[in-house]
Design a protein around this motif. Structure first.
Motif, PDB file in Angstrom:
ATOM      1  N   LYS A  17       1.040  -1.177  -0.010  1.00 46.34           N
ATOM      2  CA  LYS A  17       0.024   0.004  -0.011  1.00 46.34           C
ATOM      3  C   LYS A  17       0.931   1.464   0.026  1.00 46.34           C
ATOM      4  N   ARG A  18       1.975   1.243   0.676  1.00 41.32           N
ATOM      5  CA  ARG A  18       2.759   2.376   0.968  1.00 41.32           C
ATOM      6  C   ARG A  18       3.588   2.509  -0.416  1.00 41.32           C
ATOM      7  N   TYR A  19       4.140   1.359  -1.045  1.00 41.88           N
ATOM      8  CA  TYR A  19       4.601   1.419  -2.353  1.00 41.88           C
ATOM      9  C   TYR A  19       3.729   1.812  -3.178  1.00 41.88           C
ATOM     10  N   VAL A  20       2.501   1.747  -3.428  1.00 41.37           N
ATOM     11  CA  VAL A  20       1.529   2.333  -4.314  1.00 41.37           C
ATOM     12  C   VAL A  20       1.527   3.884  -3.939  1.00 41.37           C
ATOM     13  N   HIS A  21       1.436   4.045  -2.669  1.00 36.28           N
ATOM     14  CA  HIS A  21       1.197   5.522  -2.543  1.00 36.28           C
ATOM     15  C   HIS A  21       2.480   6.303  -2.945  1.00 36.28           C
ATOM     16  N   THR A  22       3.735   5.566  -2.729  1.00 34.60           N
ATOM     17  CA  THR A  22       4.865   6.199  -3.243  1.00 34.60           C
ATOM     18  C   THR A  22       4.668   6.476  -4.829  1.00 34.60           C
ATOM     19  N   LEU A  49      11.836   8.182  -2.652  1.00 35.78           N
ATOM     20  CA  LEU A  49      12.659   7.997  -1.427  1.00 35.78           C
ATOM     21  C   LEU A  49      11.836   8.547  -0.235  1.00 35.78           C
ATOM     22  N   HIS A  50      10.808   9.446  -0.170  1.00 33.31           N
ATOM     23  CA  HIS A  50      10.269  10.263   0.787  1.00 33.31           C
ATOM     24  C   HIS A  50       9.953   9.471   1.824  1.00 33.31           C
ATOM     25  N   ASP A  51       9.207   8.375   1.712  1.00 35.81           N
ATOM     26  CA  ASP A  51       8.964   7.476   3.125  1.00 35.81           C
ATOM     27  C   ASP A  51       9.748   6.320   3.143  1.00 35.81           C
ATOM     28  N   TYR A  52      10.837   6.331   2.923  1.00 32.48           N
ATOM     29  CA  TYR A  52      11.902   5.470   3.089  1.00 32.48           C
ATOM     30  C   TYR A  52      11.833   4.666   4.565  1.00 32.48           C
ATOM     31  N   ALA A 125       2.716  17.180  -3.530  1.00 33.97           N
ATOM     32  CA  ALA A 125       2.568  15.714  -4.326  1.00 33.97           C
ATOM     33  C   ALA A 125       2.203  14.546  -3.270  1.00 33.97           C
ATOM     34  N   ASP A 126       2.641  14.616  -2.172  1.00 29.18           N
ATOM     35  CA  ASP A 126       2.248  13.765  -0.890  1.00 29.18           C
ATOM     36  C   ASP A 126       0.801  13.892  -0.462  1.00 29.18           C
ATOM     37  N   ALA A 127       0.231  15.041  -0.741  1.00 26.15           N
ATOM     38  CA  ALA A 127      -0.894  15.111  -0.038  1.00 26.15           C
ATOM     39  C   ALA A 127      -2.016  14.863  -1.054  1.00 26.15           C
TER      40      ALA A 127
HETATM   41 FE    FE Z   1       4.004  10.120   1.870  1.00 19.96          FE
END
Ligand code: FE
Ligand code: DGI
Ligand code: FE
Length: 191
Positions: A17-22, A49-52, A125-127
């Motif tokens: 899920k977090r990879y898809v968000h990324t 790399l923002h949520d690494y 972009a994150d939001a």
């Molecule tokens: Fe994020």
């Protein structure tokens, strides 16, 4: 580091899920970089790399925060750690040295007064990446396509309202960034 190498590392590090968000953040950030004429390579690498460090042990990250003289982070939600400490881990473990990329990762959760256009692109972009579904996100996407600074203010306002709603502490940098960007927004208009 090339984007494809970073993508493989992130795919192997984050849950699906977090990879898809990324990937959503990468494509949204790429679009905003093209729109606003910012360097694509640095923007997409920072986005990838923002949520690494999103799921790293918070105790481990707190130790690094102390090492770096960022003790103030320990008084707030553990969620805040993954941005500044994530940047440090990306530097130490992935050997990314570009300060432009590292800064955008470091301030992607709270923002930072005076943050660069590249930082702003990652922050927004994150939001607004396509997997975000909260009320108001569609309007924020429209603002992001017209006025990046205004989108930063809207994003911060949303975060601050969310934290107030949960009676959570607000990290001072979040408020300082909000004040700084309101000021920048007003400068662009005749009062
Ligand atoms: Fe994020
Ligand atoms: O990592 P993401 O989920 O993609 O998004 P993010 O890096 O913006 O992190 C969002 C989380 O950070 C969310 O749980 C709210 C929290 N947060 C953001 N700003 C602040 C904050 N928490 C506190 N305590 N204070 C803040 O100013
Ligand atoms: Fe994050």
């Amino acid at each position: 580091m090339q984007l494809e190498e970073a993508r493989r590392i992130i795919e192997g590090t984050l849950p699906t899920k977090r990879y898809v968000h990324t990937l959503g953040v990468v494509e949204t950030a790429r679009h905003l970089a093209e729109l606003y004429g910012e360097p694509i390579d640095q923007v997409v690498l920072a986005a990838m790399l923002h949520d690494y460090a999103k799921y790293r042990d918070s105790g481990e990250m707190k130790k690094i925060a102390i090492e770096l003289g960022k003790r103030e982070l320990l008084d707030y939600d553990d969620e805040l750690l993954h941005a500044p400490i994530g940047a440090e881990l990306v530097k130490r473990e992935l050997h990314v040295a570009d300060p432009v990329v590292l800064r955008a990762i470091a301030n992607h959760t709270t923002g930072e007064p005076g943050m660069s256009r590249i930082d702003q692109i990652i922050f927004v972009a994150d939001a607004i990446e396509p997997n975000r579904t909260y009320p108001g996100v569609e309007q924020l996407r429209e603002v992001a396509n017209k006025d990046l600074t205004h989108a930063v203010v809207r994003t911060l306002a949303h975060t601050i309202r969310y934290l107030i709603g949960k009676e959570e502490r607000i990290f001072p940098l979040t408020i300082e960034t909000y004040n700084d960007f309101i000021f920048q927004l007003r400068k662009g208009t005749v009062i």
